[in-house]
Scaffold this active site. Sequence first.
Site, PDB file in Angstrom:
ATOM      1  N   GLU A 184      51.715  75.313  34.060  1.00  0.00           N
ATOM      2  CA  GLU A 184      52.664  74.243  34.315  1.00  0.00           C
ATOM      3  C   GLU A 184      51.974  72.942  33.942  1.00  0.00           C
ATOM      4  OE1 GLU A 184      54.176  71.665  37.834  1.00  0.00           O
ATOM      5  OE2 GLU A 184      55.057  73.662  38.102  1.00  0.00           O
ATOM      6  N   CYS A 195      54.719  66.204  39.781  1.00  0.00           N
ATOM      7  CA  CYS A 195      55.010  66.857  38.500  1.00  0.00           C
ATOM      8  C   CYS A 195      56.455  66.627  38.068  1.00  0.00           C
ATOM      9  CB  CYS A 195      54.740  68.357  38.602  1.00  0.00           C
ATOM     10  SG  CYS A 195      53.012  68.763  38.928  1.00  0.00           S
TER      11      CYS A 195
END
Length: 456
Positions: free
Chosen positions: A232, A266
């Site tokens: 990720e 994020c």
Amino acid sequence: MTLVENRELIVLDPRTGELVGRTPVTSAPRCDEAVASARAAAPGWARTPAAERGAALHAAAAAVRAAADELAQLNARETGKPLDDARGGVEAGVGTLVQYAELGPVHRGRSLHGAWDATDLMVPEPRGVVAVLTPWNDPVAVAAGLIGAALATGNSVVHKPSERCPQTGRRFAEIVAEHLPRGVLEIVDGDGAVGALLAEAPVDVVAHVGSTATGRSIAATCARTGARALLENGGNDPLIVDDGVDPEWAAAQAALGAFANAGQICVAVERIYVHASVADPFLAALTREAQEWAERIGPLVDREHRRHVDGHVAGALEGGARALTGGAIPDGPGAFYPPTVLIGCVPDMAVMSEETFGPVAPVQVVPDFPEALREACDDTYGLAATVLTADMAHAQTAWRELPVGTVKINNVFGGAPGGASQPRRASGSGFGFGPELLDEMTAVKVVHLAPPPTPH
């Protein structure tokens, strides 16, 4: 700020600049030893009944909960995260460990329909040794997901926490490791050089949450070594504010998405496209929201990162954007940066095309929803996106067309427990969190069982 001097990580408090602690950098031989220890422990852990592995994770989760204050205070000192937010991250990590303690024992394979006298199975097996490289912005919650899923499925783990919060990451892993057999969870410390050593080591999975540049380097390494890359990476998440929405509510959503944890999330809002019909009241409300957030926002993780954020803002201002509030480094100690609202932004500015990862809300006014959607889709990243709209036809079109792993309608954060995410393009590959992460941590073996021929 983290410095590397004389093979030590030196962490400075981003609020005051004072020394937080020193952590020795793991040597290359010790890194090899950690991988070898995890490899030696892997077969026994894989053979441990899934229910026993689940019980160990339950015990680890309880121990992490008992140490929540200690972990939160370490996190707050190392990264500047507000203490309540740091506690929330620990609680999220506890919940994730419990989730995988429950999901691990019911993770299952499939049977296939073949010949009457044969049995065909698809059986998930542990991949072996998982290298887990975790970030600084939510160190306990992210580590709990990757480590928990790996352990629940019978893998052993070598964990390297971020060099920006080595004490938080190490302490969390130590607490979990106390409830596991020796070698099942090993810990190494260091910066990107140690992470690169770990990615090059004979491991079976490299699971990384962090920057796109590091993720690309890991992907290239795994392509050469044969390890599975679970990544990720960065995001450049858009927020669309449609015609007809309440501008005050939309501004509160935008501010939460852009300024929470000083924008160091994020799936933070990185760029905003607002319909011209609501632009003026939205911008006025967003400016007020930013000024209110300034009273409670924490610092950026360090001054190096602050230079990156300010560089994006300065580039936008030089390119013709205007700051309605914020937009400059304040006087005083630490790594603080004010919540910033920029208008007059265009697609080729870094604040619109790259991940800023700071408390910056760059706004582009668009004439209609189709234009907003086109701009939101025109990006190299693919992590998440948010759409604020009262038009369900627009919502349907948006979630179908946005090339991202997660689309949120009318809520910048949130989601059901157990939800997974699958980033796209430059944002990474593979599932993170949810039951699907158990699939990522296992390899399926197809087994065909048939009787021998009947003797004549």
